[in-house]
Design a protein around this motif. Structure first.
Motif, short mmCIF file in Angstrom:
data_model
loop_
_atom_site.label_atom_id
_atom_site.label_comp_id
_atom_site.label_asym_id
_atom_site.label_seq_id
_atom_site.Cartn_x
_atom_site.Cartn_y
_atom_site.Cartn_z
N THR A 1 38.52 -39.54 -2.17
CA THR A 1 38.75 -40.23 -3.42
C THR A 1 37.94 -41.73 -3.40
OG1 THR A 1 40.75 -41.13 -2.68
CG2 THR A 1 40.73 -39.03 -3.85
N ALA A 2 37.55 -42.05 -4.49
CA ALA A 2 36.92 -43.35 -4.52
C ALA A 2 37.58 -44.03 -5.85
CB ALA A 2 35.34 -43.37 -4.85
N ALA A 3 37.69 -45.36 -5.37
CA ALA A 3 38.20 -46.47 -6.63
C ALA A 3 37.55 -47.46 -6.54
CB ALA A 3 39.79 -46.47 -6.36
N GLN A 4 37.50 -48.24 -7.63
CA GLN A 4 36.51 -49.40 -7.84
C GLN A 4 37.89 -50.63 -7.95
OE1 GLN A 4 33.50 -49.78 -10.44
NE2 GLN A 4 32.72 -51.54 -9.57
N ALA A 5 37.81 -51.76 -7.03
CA ALA A 5 38.64 -52.87 -6.85
C ALA A 5 38.09 -54.15 -6.62
CB ALA A 5 40.21 -52.53 -6.05
N ASP A 6 38.22 -55.04 -7.11
CA ASP A 6 37.56 -56.52 -6.72
C ASP A 6 35.95 -56.18 -6.68
OD1 ASP A 6 40.14 -57.73 -6.88
OD2 ASP A 6 40.43 -56.89 -4.74
N GLY A 7 35.28 -55.50 -7.68
CA GLY A 7 34.10 -55.29 -7.54
C GLY A 7 33.34 -54.67 -6.47
N LYS A 8 34.27 -53.98 -5.44
CA LYS A 8 33.92 -53.15 -4.48
C LYS A 8 34.20 -51.65 -4.55
CE LYS A 8 33.64 -56.93 -1.30
NZ LYS A 8 34.17 -57.36 0.29
N ILE A 9 33.70 -50.80 -3.99
CA ILE A 9 34.46 -49.42 -4.24
C ILE A 9 34.70 -48.97 -2.79
CG2 ILE A 9 33.38 -47.09 -4.35
CD1 ILE A 9 31.27 -47.93 -6.04
N SER B 1 52.18 -19.95 15.25
CA SER B 1 52.07 -20.01 13.95
C SER B 1 50.93 -20.86 13.34
CB SER B 1 53.19 -20.69 13.16
OG SER B 1 53.49 -21.90 13.77
N TYR B 2 50.34 -20.81 12.18
CA TYR B 2 49.22 -21.62 11.73
C TYR B 2 49.60 -22.60 10.77
CZ TYR B 2 46.40 -17.75 13.71
OH TYR B 2 45.94 -16.94 14.77
N LYS B 3 50.10 -23.78 11.12
CA LYS B 3 50.55 -24.86 10.54
C LYS B 3 49.54 -26.10 10.45
CE LYS B 3 55.54 -24.02 11.88
NZ LYS B 3 56.52 -24.70 12.76
N SER B 4 49.75 -26.75 9.69
CA SER B 4 48.58 -27.92 9.45
C SER B 4 49.21 -28.94 10.38
CB SER B 4 48.46 -28.27 7.89
OG SER B 4 49.71 -28.69 7.60
N LYS B 5 48.22 -29.84 10.81
CA LYS B 5 48.43 -30.76 11.83
C LYS B 5 48.64 -31.90 11.14
CE LYS B 5 47.56 -27.72 14.88
NZ LYS B 5 47.81 -26.51 14.54
N ASP B 6 48.79 -33.26 11.48
CA ASP B 6 48.84 -34.62 10.74
C ASP B 6 47.45 -34.83 10.44
OD1 ASP B 6 51.56 -34.68 11.22
OD2 ASP B 6 51.42 -35.81 13.15
N PRO B 7 47.22 -35.45 9.13
CA PRO B 7 46.01 -35.74 8.47
C PRO B 7 45.54 -37.16 9.21
CG PRO B 7 47.76 -36.19 7.33
CD PRO B 7 48.40 -35.47 8.32
N VAL B 8 44.24 -36.96 9.32
CA VAL B 8 43.74 -38.22 9.63
C VAL B 8 42.92 -39.06 8.56
CG1 VAL B 8 41.67 -39.12 11.26
CG2 VAL B 8 43.02 -37.03 12.05
N VAL B 9 43.27 -40.15 8.14
CA VAL B 9 42.91 -40.92 7.06
C VAL B 9 41.99 -42.10 7.54
CG1 VAL B 9 43.57 -42.00 5.01
CG2 VAL B 9 45.13 -40.00 5.87
N VAL C 1 36.56 -46.09 -0.52
CA VAL C 1 36.57 -44.82 -0.45
C VAL C 1 37.44 -44.27 0.46
CG1 VAL C 1 35.14 -42.43 0.23
CG2 VAL C 1 34.16 -44.34 -0.84
N THR C 2 38.44 -43.49 0.31
CA THR C 2 39.41 -42.83 1.21
C THR C 2 39.37 -41.66 1.40
OG1 THR C 2 41.00 -44.45 0.48
CG2 THR C 2 41.89 -42.86 1.66
#
Length: 128
Positions: free
Chosen positions: A91-99, A28-36, A101-102
Motif C-alpha cells: 500500500t502507498a500513501a503520500q505524507a509530507d510530500g513523500k510517498i 496443519s497449514y497455518k499462516s506464519k507471522d507477517p513480515v512488514v 510504501v508499506t
C-alpha cells in the motif's frame, strides 16, 4: 477375554487422542507471522512507486494478483501447491510530500522461502 481386548483398545485410543494435538500443528497449514517493511519511495507519484514495487516483486517471482490499483498492489508466489503460497500486499500513501510504501509479506503453508530475507532484499532494491 473380550473385555480385556476392549480395555486395551480403549486405552490405546485414549493414548492416541492425547498425542495427536501435539503433532497436529505439524500437519496443519497455518499462516506464519507477517513480515512488514516500510520504504520511502523515490518516485513522484503513488502509481510510479507501486509500479516500481511490482517490478521488484516480479524479480523475486511474485506475480501480481490484480494489477496496480489506486493505492495498493497484491502479489502471490506459489510453490505449485495450493497449500503453499506467499502473499505480498503493498500500500502507498503520500505524507509530507513523500510517498511511503508499506509491504506486508505472509507465508501460508510449509514452504521454505525465507520471507524476512526476501523482504530485506526488496527493501534494499527499492531504496537504491
Amino acid at each position: 477375554m473380550k473385555n480385556q481386548v476392549k480395555l486395551i483398545a480403549l486405552t490405546l485410543l485414549i493414548l492416541l487422542g492425547s498425542l495427536l494435538p501435539q503433532y497436529s500443528s505439524a500437519f496443519s497449514y497455518k499462516s506464519k507471522d507477517p513480515v512488514v517493511i516500510e520504504v520511502t519511495a523515490r518516485q513522484k507519484t503513488i502509481e510510479e512507486a507501486l509500479t516500481a514495487v511490482k517490478m521488484v516483486l516480479l524479480q523475486k517471482k511474485f506475480i501480481s494478483a490484480n494489477g496496480v490499483q489506486k493505492n495498493s498492489l497484491n502479489a502471490i508466489r506459489t510453490t505449485m501447491s495450493k497449500a503453499d503460497y506467499f502473499v505480498a500486499d503493498a500500500t502507498a500513501a503520500q505524507a509530507d510530500g513523500k510517498i511511503k510504501v508499506t509491504i506486508t509479506f505472509v507465508k501460508v503453508g510449509t514452504g521454505f522461502l525465507n520471507l524476512k530475507k526476501v523482504a530485506e532484499e526488496v527493501k534494499a532494491e527499492l531504496e537504491k
